[in-house]
Design an enzyme around this catalytic site. Structure first.
Site, short mmCIF file in Angstrom:
data_model
loop_
_atom_site.label_atom_id
_atom_site.label_comp_id
_atom_site.label_asym_id
_atom_site.label_seq_id
_atom_site.Cartn_x
_atom_site.Cartn_y
_atom_site.Cartn_z
N ASP A 1 67.92 27.40 41.50
CA ASP A 1 66.59 27.33 40.87
C ASP A 1 65.53 27.04 41.93
O ASP A 1 64.69 26.16 41.75
CB ASP A 1 66.60 26.28 39.78
CG ASP A 1 65.43 26.46 38.82
OD1 ASP A 1 64.83 27.57 38.81
OD2 ASP A 1 65.11 25.51 38.08
N LYS B 1 63.90 11.20 35.94
CA LYS B 1 63.87 12.45 35.20
C LYS B 1 64.77 12.37 33.99
O LYS B 1 65.94 12.00 34.09
CB LYS B 1 64.34 13.60 36.10
CG LYS B 1 64.28 14.94 35.41
CD LYS B 1 64.60 16.05 36.37
CE LYS B 1 64.72 17.37 35.63
NZ LYS B 1 65.11 18.45 36.52
N GLY C 1 60.44 22.50 31.06
CA GLY C 1 61.57 22.86 30.22
C GLY C 1 62.81 22.07 30.55
O GLY C 1 63.68 21.89 29.72
N GLY D 1 62.89 18.96 31.45
CA GLY D 1 62.78 17.55 31.11
C GLY D 1 61.46 16.97 31.55
O GLY D 1 60.57 17.67 32.00
N THR D 2 61.37 15.68 31.42
CA THR D 2 60.14 14.98 31.77
C THR D 2 60.43 14.05 32.93
O THR D 2 61.47 13.40 32.96
CB THR D 2 59.65 14.16 30.56
OG1 THR D 2 59.66 15.00 29.42
CG2 THR D 2 58.27 13.62 30.78
N VAL D 3 59.49 14.03 33.88
CA VAL D 3 59.67 13.15 35.04
C VAL D 3 58.66 12.02 34.95
O VAL D 3 57.47 12.25 34.77
CB VAL D 3 59.50 13.92 36.36
CG1 VAL D 3 59.74 12.99 37.55
CG2 VAL D 3 60.46 15.09 36.42
N GLY E 1 55.43 14.80 35.52
CA GLY E 1 55.50 16.21 35.24
C GLY E 1 56.37 16.46 34.03
O GLY E 1 57.21 15.65 33.67
N GLN E 2 56.08 17.56 33.35
CA GLN E 2 56.83 17.88 32.16
C GLN E 2 57.18 19.35 32.21
O GLN E 2 56.36 20.18 32.59
CB GLN E 2 55.98 17.59 30.92
CG GLN E 2 56.72 16.85 29.86
CD GLN E 2 55.78 16.21 28.87
OE1 GLN E 2 54.56 16.18 29.05
NE2 GLN E 2 56.34 15.69 27.81
#
Ligand SMILES: *[C@@H]1O[C@H](CO)[C@@H](O)[C@H](O)[C@H]1NC(C)=O
Ligand SMILES: *[C@@H]1O[C@H](CO)[C@@H](O)[C@H](O)[C@H]1NC(C)=O
Ligand SMILES: *[C@@H]1O[C@H](CO)[C@@H](O)[C@H](O)[C@H]1NC(C)=O
Ligand SMILES: *[C@@H]1O[C@H](CO)[C@@H](O)[C@H](O)[C@H]1NC(C)=O
Ligand SMILES: *[C@@H]1O[C@H](CO)[C@@H](O)[C@H](O)[C@H]1NC(C)=O
Ligand SMILES: *[C@@H]1O[C@H](CO)[C@@H](O)[C@H](O)[C@H]1NC(C)=O
Ligand SMILES: *[C@@H]1O[C@H](CO)[C@@H](O)[C@H](O)[C@H]1NC(C)=O
Ligand SMILES: *[C@@H]1O[C@H](CO)[C@@H](O)[C@H](O)[C@H]1NC(C)=O
Ligand SMILES: *[C@@H]1O[C@H](CO)[C@@H](O)[C@H](O)[C@H]1NC(C)=O
Ligand SMILES: *[C@@H]1O[C@H](CO)[C@@H](O)[C@H](O)[C@H]1NC(C)=O
Ligand SMILES: *[C@@H]1O[C@H](CO)[C@@H](O)[C@H](O)[C@H]1NC(C)=O
Ligand SMILES: *[C@@H]1O[C@H](CO)[C@@H](O)[C@H](O)[C@H]1NC(C)=O
Length: 737
Positions: free
Chosen positions: A535, A438, A420, A422-424, A417-418
């Protein structure tokens, strides 16, 4: 003792004196007299002969070109310790009755002794000769008889007929030679009036009866060999080999006292001079004694003291006859070897160069990693981990290499997944366990302390509905967080995204909501220090294969710096969940999570996104949309069709009520998370008491959080971890405006 000392001085003096001399005599000394060479240690003038050996001083009669030592004529000087002189014969002549003429020699030698290379010889018929020698104080006599019946035969032998001889012992310093007629009854009609007696070097006299018997006086002199040596001490006594020149050896004289010197094998010259012994060039010398014996195609190579026979390449020397023979191996082998050697050498160089480059690169990388590690708070984390009160902490610190390997070099196909934040990536650790890695964002070094706190706190949450943080990697510019891998996507995916046709039933949705509520309640109140997720959204709720909810993204978002990506994040997802009170005041408290949860619950009920831009203005925000529907009592319109059925209407209404309560504008009016959890659970229990009873299970979790210490942030020692989170959040909001 004094004498020895004196000799030493003499030896040293002589050595010093001869140091720089090459050749066979001392410099500026007479080297020849007639055809006789004068060589050291003999000489004609005082500084040219061996010091102290007065008899080594020779005199040369310039008119006759004869060389003398005393009154003895010298004809040859040999380094082996021999001196040849010419010695006249002694004789006696008779007429029929009386001696008419007689000459005898009484010779005394100084520093020389008679060599046993001579023989004592008498010539004449019916004669006898006697030689008396003296060795030291003692004298010895020897002699021979020569008797003739008739004229001797011409056979060249000196065997008793007209000639006799006897051997001479060495070492005599004095000798007296006498000859006499030996009358016999039947005396020979002797026409030879003279009888001769003399010493001669062996082999230098061939008896010939007819002239010799008649008149040997015509040949008046014969060569006689004398021995000489230096001093009267042995080599050892005189100072070992240092008394002779280089490449030579000192030898004790065998015939006398004193010593002689001898050049080593392969050298020739004057061993008494410092540099008198010179290498024999066996390759060019005409001397048959020293000449090389290389044969065939082998070439002679002169070496110091010896020679070598060398063969052209591809040939070996046959040592039996010093000739060359072909090598067993063909010659091209050499080329192969040269080629191989060159190739190997080249490869070695390439290898070395690349190794060096790699090393430099590696060092650079290591330094960079270290730098990042410190910048990302690695040192602080390590310190905290080793500190007191954190014994439960189980944070693994991964290396950059490990992460790279796990993600196959951050391969694109590994991206789960990508967003705001970061990228996992999907990562596979060496032990084959699957993890989610992550790539968090961290641009502000002032947040390092908070990041570390975050990691520590999260790592201690061991809740079945919280995605477990396994560790982190700080060696990269952007810190990496490693989570347990949850394989069935996010709740967002199930409701709105790629898995929206998975048809979550109401039972699923209720259970998920209970799980989320319970988790948040636990975080808010059960943990020793409240943790606010901040969040909560469907995109941060992961589902495993049993559709069990796992709350993710704890706090990582708090570390996001105030930049554009943050804004994007808010627009894309977070904005719809954001507590408006918190947004306006910047004051974060647990009720913000309650608000966000309310939005999630609405999503679960309606299957709508938190923000839907296709809706008319006032309905864009799900909260408004849902609240309107509730107010206008048309809930059934907004509830997802597949969710509601005859049996669950009451529960859905109750859940909708809770959702609306949760999303009240004023935080104070919202219920606490614990109450929400309890109410939702009650719905579930009412429905399937059995099923839900073990869904929310705290005691085990609590145990893990006992004693957790939230450490104050860097440079903010007076505040708690809660405050630090608050501060960060405020920063976030301020910048977001
Ligand atoms: C030296 O020279 C003489 C003639 O002058 C000759 O008879 C004699 O054989 C020579 N001796 C040597 C050793 O050459
Ligand atoms: C001395 O005699 C040797 C042989 O015994 C001879 O080779 C050498 O040439 C002689 N030297 C002189 C100077 O007559
Ligand atoms: C040299 O020999 C000659 C002839 O035998 C003799 O007359 C002369 O005196 C000798 N010279 C010396 C310096 O002995
Ligand atoms: C032999 O010599 C001696 C002395 O010279 C002499 O007196 C004598 O007469 C000689 N005898 C004969 C036979 O010549
Ligand atoms: C030989 O000479 C020595 C001394 O040099 C002397 O003592 C001896 O008597 C002499 N002998 C004869 C037979 O003249
Ligand atoms: C010796 O020989 C000579 C001639 O050769 C002869 O005249 C003489 O008689 C001989 N003497 C004796 C004793 O035989
Ligand atoms: C020996 O010398 C004499 C003169 O002294 C001479 O007549 C005679 O021929 C010589 N003999 C030899 C063999 O040279
Ligand atoms: C050794 O020689 C020296 C002279 O060179 C002499 O004075 C001394 O007596 C000799 N010593 C012996 C033991 O012969
Ligand atoms: C001579 O050599 C021997 C051994 O080779 C050594 O013991 C001795 O001291 C040496 N003498 C001198 C005077 O150098
Ligand atoms: C000289 O004589 C001695 C005995 O008197 C003996 O041992 C030695 O070997 C002799 N030297 C030579 C070179 O024959
Ligand atoms: C060396 O040479 C000898 C004689 O020429 C010969 O018998 C022998 O076989 C040779 N050795 C080799 C190794 O060729
Ligand atoms: C060649 O000469 C050396 C000595 O100079 C000797 O040792 C070797 O045996 C000789 N070799 C042949 C093949 O004659």
């Amino acid at each position: 003792m004094k004498k020895v000392h004196g000799l030493f001085l003499v030896a040293i003096f002589s050595l010093a004196y001869t140091q720089l001399i090459k050749g066979q005599s001392m410099p500026n000394c007479q080297t020849k007299c007639g055809n006789v060479s004068i060589e050291y240690p003999f000489g004609t003038s005082p500084r040219c002969y061996y010091p102290g050996q007065s008899t080594f001083q020779l005199t040369c009669n310039e008119t006759t070109n004869k060389l003398y030592t005393g009154n003895l004529q010298v004809i040859n000087i040999s380094h082996s310790g021999e001196l040849r002189i010419l010695k006249a014969t002694s004789f006696t002549c008779y007429n029929s009755t009386d001696v008419t003429e007689s000459i005898s020699y009484n010779t005394t030698l100084v520093d020389f002794t008679l060599s046993n290379k001579n023989s004592f010889t008498a010539v004449g018929c019916n004669t006898y000769a006697v030689m008396t020698t003296a060795v030291g104080d003692r004298s010895y006599s020897t002699g021979c008889l020569s008797l003739c019946d008739s004229t001797p035969k011409e056979n060249g032998l000196c065997s008793g007929e007209g000639c006799c001889h006897t051997s001479v012992s060495n070492g005599s310093q004095r000798f007296l030679i006498e000859s006499s007629r030996f009358d016999r009854d039947a005396s020979v009609n002797n026409s030879n009036p003279c009888f001769y007696a003399f010493l001669v070097e062996e082999g230098m006299f061939n008896f010939s009866p007819s002239p010799d018997l008649l008149n040997l006086r015509n040949v008046t002199e014969f060569p006689v060999v004398l021995d000489w040596s230096i001093g009267n001490q042995t080599c050892k006594e005189a100072g070992n080999t240092s008394i002779c020149g280089q490449n030579s050896v000192c030898l004790d004289s065998t015939t006398r006292t004193g010593y002689n010197c001898k050049c080593n094998d392969g050298y020739d010259g004057n061993p008494y001079l410092a540099e008198g012994c010179l290498d024999i060039d066996e390759c060019t010398t005409s001397s048959t004694i020293y000449r090389h014996n290389c044969s065939g195609s082998s070439a002679c190579v002169n070496m110091m003291g010896h020679f070598l026979c060398s063969c052209p390449s591809g040939f070996d020397l046959n040592t039996t006859d010093n000739s060359c023979m072909r090598k067993h191996k063909p010659e091209y082998y050499g080329w192969t070897q040269i080629f191989l050697a060159t190739t190997v050498g080249f490869l070695a160089i390439v290898l070395v160069v690349s190794c060096v480059q790699q090393k430099i690169k590696h060092r650079k990388n290591t330094e960079l990693r270290k730098h990042f590690f410190e910048q990302n708070g690695g040192g602080m984390l390590r310190q905290r981990l080793s500190g007191a009160g954190t014994s439960n902490v189980d944070v693994q610190i991964f290396t950059e290499e490990g992460m790279k390997e796990a993600t196959n070099g951050y391969e694109e196909s590994r991206i789960l997944g990508q967003g705001g934040q970061g990228t996992v990536y999907k990562g596979i650790l060496p032990d084959k366990s699957v993890v989610a890695i992550k790539k968090a964002r961290l641009g502000d070094s002032s947040q390092v302390g908070q990041f570390i706190n975050e990691v520590l706190v999260l790592s201690q949450i061991n809740h079945r509905n919280v995605v477990k943080l396994l560790g982190c990697c700080l060696e990269t510019e952007v810190p990496l967080l490693v989570y347990e891998f949850i394989n069935s996507g996010t709740l967002f995916d199930h409701l709105h995204g790629s898995m929206s046709n998975s048809s979550l039933t109401w039972e699923h949705r209720l259970r998920i909501s209970v799980e989320i509520a319970g988790t948040l309640a636990y975080l808010h109140s059960s943990a020793s220090i409240p943790i606010i997720h901040r969040d909560v959204k469907t995109a941060n709720i992961l589902l495993d294969e049993n559709l069990t909810a796992k709350v993710a993204d704890f706090g990582a978002s708090r570390l996001i710096p105030m930049d554009k990506e943050q804004l994007t994040t808010m627009v894309q997802g977070t904005l719809g969940y954001l507590d408006p009170e918190y947004y306006n005041t910047g004051l974060l408290n647990e009720k913000s999570d309650v608000y966000s949860f309310g939005v999630v619950l609405m999503e679960l009920l309606t299957g709508q996104k938190a923000l839907c831009f296709e809706q008319p203005q006032q309905s864009k925000h799900l909260v408004n949309y849902f609240a309107c529907a509730m107010k206008e009592d048309r809930l059934h319109e907004v509830i997802e069709s597949q969710v509601m059925n005859e049996s669950n209407q009451r529960e859905i209404h109750e859940a909708a009520r809770i959702a609306v309560e949760c999303t009240r504008l004023m935080g104070e009016e919202r219920p606490r998370m614990k109450e929400v959890a309890a109410q939702l659970e009650a719905l579930g229990v009412a429905k399937t008491k059995h099923e839900l009873s073990d869904q929310y299970n705290e005691p085990e979790v609590n145990k893990h959080l006992v004693g957790v210490e939230i450490l104050p942030a860097q440079g903010d020692t007076g505040t708690t971890g809660y405050d630090s989170i608050k501060n960060v959040t405020r920063l976030h909001i301020e910048a977001g405006r």
